[in-house]
Scaffold this motif. Sequence first.
Motif, mmCIF file in Angstrom:
data_model
loop_
_atom_site.group_PDB
_atom_site.id
_atom_site.type_symbol
_atom_site.label_atom_id
_atom_site.label_comp_id
_atom_site.label_asym_id
_atom_site.label_seq_id
_atom_site.Cartn_x
_atom_site.Cartn_y
_atom_site.Cartn_z
ATOM 1 N N ASN A 44 -23.656 -10.604 -3.967
ATOM 2 C CA ASN A 44 -23.624 -10.514 -2.582
ATOM 3 C C ASN A 44 -22.271 -10.969 -2.062
ATOM 4 N N VAL A 45 -21.531 -11.780 -3.148
ATOM 5 C CA VAL A 45 -20.150 -12.153 -2.570
ATOM 6 C C VAL A 45 -19.281 -11.155 -2.850
ATOM 7 N N LYS A 46 -19.013 -10.048 -1.942
ATOM 8 C CA LYS A 46 -18.476 -8.889 -2.159
ATOM 9 C C LYS A 46 -16.992 -9.233 -2.313
ATOM 10 N N HIS A 47 -16.459 -10.057 -1.619
ATOM 11 C CA HIS A 47 -14.868 -10.299 -1.765
ATOM 12 C C HIS A 47 -14.573 -11.057 -3.101
ATOM 13 N N VAL A 48 -15.478 -11.335 -3.805
ATOM 14 C CA VAL A 48 -15.300 -11.630 -5.455
ATOM 15 C C VAL A 48 -15.813 -10.556 -6.543
ATOM 16 N N PHE A 49 -16.917 -10.475 -6.110
ATOM 17 C CA PHE A 49 -17.719 -9.612 -7.392
ATOM 18 C C PHE A 49 -18.053 -7.944 -6.974
ATOM 19 N N SER A 50 -17.408 -7.484 -5.933
ATOM 20 C CA SER A 50 -17.479 -5.971 -6.066
ATOM 21 C C SER A 50 -16.618 -5.582 -7.193
ATOM 22 N N GLU A 51 -16.789 -4.279 -7.508
ATOM 23 C CA GLU A 51 -16.084 -3.819 -8.736
ATOM 24 C C GLU A 51 -14.746 -3.702 -8.592
ATOM 25 N N GLY A 52 -14.321 -3.287 -7.175
ATOM 26 C CA GLY A 52 -12.860 -3.174 -6.875
ATOM 27 C C GLY A 52 -12.158 -4.533 -7.038
ATOM 28 N N LYS A 53 -12.884 -5.422 -6.549
ATOM 29 C CA LYS A 53 -12.154 -6.910 -6.620
ATOM 30 C C LYS A 53 -12.388 -7.556 -8.064
ATOM 31 N N LEU A 54 -13.204 -7.018 -8.889
ATOM 32 C CA LEU A 54 -13.055 -7.422 -10.204
ATOM 33 C C LEU A 54 -12.049 -6.884 -11.108
ATOM 34 N N ARG A 55 -11.949 -5.606 -10.614
ATOM 35 C CA ARG A 55 -10.703 -4.841 -11.486
ATOM 36 C C ARG A 55 -9.380 -5.420 -10.881
ATOM 37 N N GLN A 56 -9.309 -5.699 -9.835
ATOM 38 C CA GLN A 56 -8.120 -6.220 -9.531
ATOM 39 C C GLN A 56 -7.716 -7.709 -10.174
ATOM 40 N N ARG A 57 -8.592 -8.351 -10.437
ATOM 41 C CA ARG A 57 -8.360 -9.422 -11.194
ATOM 42 C C ARG A 57 -8.221 -9.224 -12.888
ATOM 43 N N GLY A 58 -8.563 -8.047 -13.287
ATOM 44 C CA GLY A 58 -8.151 -7.448 -14.490
ATOM 45 C C GLY A 58 -9.689 -7.450 -15.529
ATOM 46 N N LEU A 59 -10.460 -7.508 -14.507
ATOM 47 C CA LEU A 59 -11.856 -7.508 -15.317
ATOM 48 C C LEU A 59 -12.395 -6.242 -15.213
ATOM 49 N N ASP A 60 -13.299 -5.901 -16.312
ATOM 50 C CA ASP A 60 -14.033 -4.466 -16.336
ATOM 51 C C ASP A 60 -15.483 -4.958 -15.958
ATOM 52 N N ALA B 45 -18.299 -24.450 -18.037
ATOM 53 C CA ALA B 45 -18.912 -24.676 -16.281
ATOM 54 C C ALA B 45 -17.639 -24.521 -15.705
ATOM 55 N N CYS B 46 -17.679 -23.730 -14.793
ATOM 56 C CA CYS B 46 -16.661 -23.348 -13.671
ATOM 57 C C CYS B 46 -16.691 -23.771 -12.362
ATOM 58 N N ARG B 47 -17.796 -24.669 -12.076
ATOM 59 C CA ARG B 47 -17.991 -25.314 -10.696
ATOM 60 C C ARG B 47 -18.978 -24.353 -9.781
ATOM 61 N N ASN B 48 -18.586 -23.075 -9.911
ATOM 62 C CA ASN B 48 -19.208 -22.189 -8.853
ATOM 63 C C ASN B 48 -18.918 -20.630 -9.500
ATOM 64 N N ASN B 49 -19.703 -19.655 -9.153
ATOM 65 C CA ASN B 49 -19.520 -18.289 -9.497
ATOM 66 C C ASN B 49 -18.181 -17.882 -9.428
ATOM 67 N N GLU B 50 -17.357 -18.124 -8.341
ATOM 68 C CA GLU B 50 -16.030 -17.707 -8.210
ATOM 69 C C GLU B 50 -15.042 -18.222 -9.205
ATOM 70 N N GLY B 51 -15.333 -19.695 -9.512
ATOM 71 C CA GLY B 51 -14.665 -20.386 -10.712
ATOM 72 C C GLY B 51 -14.752 -19.631 -11.984
ATOM 73 N N ALA B 52 -15.907 -19.087 -11.971
ATOM 74 C CA ALA B 52 -16.207 -18.356 -13.113
ATOM 75 C C ALA B 52 -15.518 -17.150 -13.526
ATOM 76 N N ALA B 53 -15.399 -16.397 -12.334
ATOM 77 C CA ALA B 53 -14.608 -15.137 -12.139
ATOM 78 C C ALA B 53 -13.033 -15.697 -12.274
ATOM 79 N N ASP B 54 -12.945 -16.504 -11.698
ATOM 80 C CA ASP B 54 -11.267 -17.125 -11.995
ATOM 81 C C ASP B 54 -10.808 -17.308 -13.476
ATOM 82 N N PHE B 55 -11.976 -18.154 -14.198
ATOM 83 C CA PHE B 55 -11.727 -18.523 -15.655
ATOM 84 C C PHE B 55 -11.678 -17.248 -16.371
#
Length: 531
Positions: A411-427, A380-390
């Motif tokens: 809908n949270v584009k600053h975290v879950f857009s494809e570009g932002k996810l790739r910046q985090r190293g996520l596919d 559990a990462c407290r919220n959706n952005e925490g899950a992406a951080d994890f």
Amino acid sequence: NNTGGGPGNPTGPLPPRQNCATNSPDWRYHQALLASEVRIRRIATDGASSGYEYLTKVSANPLLRDYAGKTVVELGELFAELGSEVPKGAKPVLIAALDVLAAVEQQDAWASLASTVVKRLPKVERFEPSGLRDAENSIQSALQTAYKKHVEADALQGTVRSLEEELEGKLQKDAEAIRDHIRARCGDIGEVEILPAVSFSSGLKSTQISVTGKKGEDIHLGEAGAGRARRVSLAVWEYTTGLLDGAGDVVLLYDEPDTHLDYKHQRDFMRVVRDQSRLPNVRMVIATHSMNLIDGVDIGDVIHIKHVDHRTVADQLGDTTEVGQHLGAVAASLGLRNTVLLHERLFVGVEGPTETAALPVLFKTAMGQQLESCGIAIWACRNNEGAADFASFLVKHGRSVAFLVDADSRNVKHVFSEGKLRQRGLDPDKHALYIGAPNEIEDLFSDAQWAQLANAQWPREDQTAWTKSHFASLREKKFSKDLLTELREQSLDGPSGKPDVMVAMALHVKSPEDVPEQLRDAFQALIELAI
């Protein structure tokens, strides 16, 4: 890598070499070891003593190495072998001419390290629980460490025998201190007598050790039981901490130090480790399978040794960058233990306690096996952005990861857009899983399922039955929120929160077909990622 001397080297500068010409091999050797960093290795072969080498520049021609010790005649023969004319002059002239030839083409190679430098390297002390005589060996080792410290002290003067007597006197005081420490730490030990004997020519010659129990019975440490012997050993090593302070650079090696120790004494050992690690001259290596010890240190201090494709690989999760430290703190705040980080096959970050409580039950119903048996760990990462951080933290350290969040997270584009996810190293196509129809996990279950569950768990206060229409009307806005409100307002037994609602639904479904298809697909994707 070891710093080989000069400013910044805790062992101090190397002793000066006298009469070294600035172009001689001796001089170049000295200059190489005064570099800011020198790579030194210890080599050992079966049946042979170990030695030290350092990485340096040498001639590509093997003949043009190690010629400084040759005689003038041998040097003349070397010139002939090289097909070069022998220069006229004394030995220094010949050496200088060979230096010129040796400098034409050079390569990196390992060369023998001088004994004067070897003596400046850190000393190694080893704590090993392999034998029943471990406790006696620990006492002997502690006194040997004390002996070396006394011998090197400038205050010792006099004849050999007077030195032996003085050293014995000093060691007897050390032995008394060790005895007192053992008695203080080991409640089942009565009297302890330790009598060291010194021979100046061979060091600490022997140590007589006798121990009695609380009732006066004699105890032979080698036959005292592994647990008691280990506690005595740790008490001795705790005492050794004081001997290590200011004793020059020391590397402590611990091999499975917690064997035969209960949990309390494992904690005591960790305190000893922390105390010893605080000493500026001490470094430490601990080989262990103990989850308690591994979880008791910073993840950056853990090196996981494993086999990959028949090769031994050292795996380290430490990240000293600012981003790495931040993400490491996120993982620590989620209770992510070191041992879990090292061993699970797939880590799945979810938003909160609702998913953590319900998904394992739904997974078991849908897939016929436990998450743990598939090597899948949900956090559990407290919220959706925490899950992406994890997920970002773990994927940067080579772990198999995914995050599973509600579909409205898109809908949270600053975290879950494809570009932002790739910046985090996520596919986005591999690491991102979204569930909801259209928004959240609660949406996936049909109105009929919610009506059946509510009638069984939260009967209406007006004693009428829940129907599908009651729940269909809630889907116009945020279904999960309005669902919880409706159940609370219309039932005296209403759920206390969203986790209670979803856990009840997870327990209510009885067959794989009862689990929504979208969830079954997500579970299958997790299994494939964990393979």
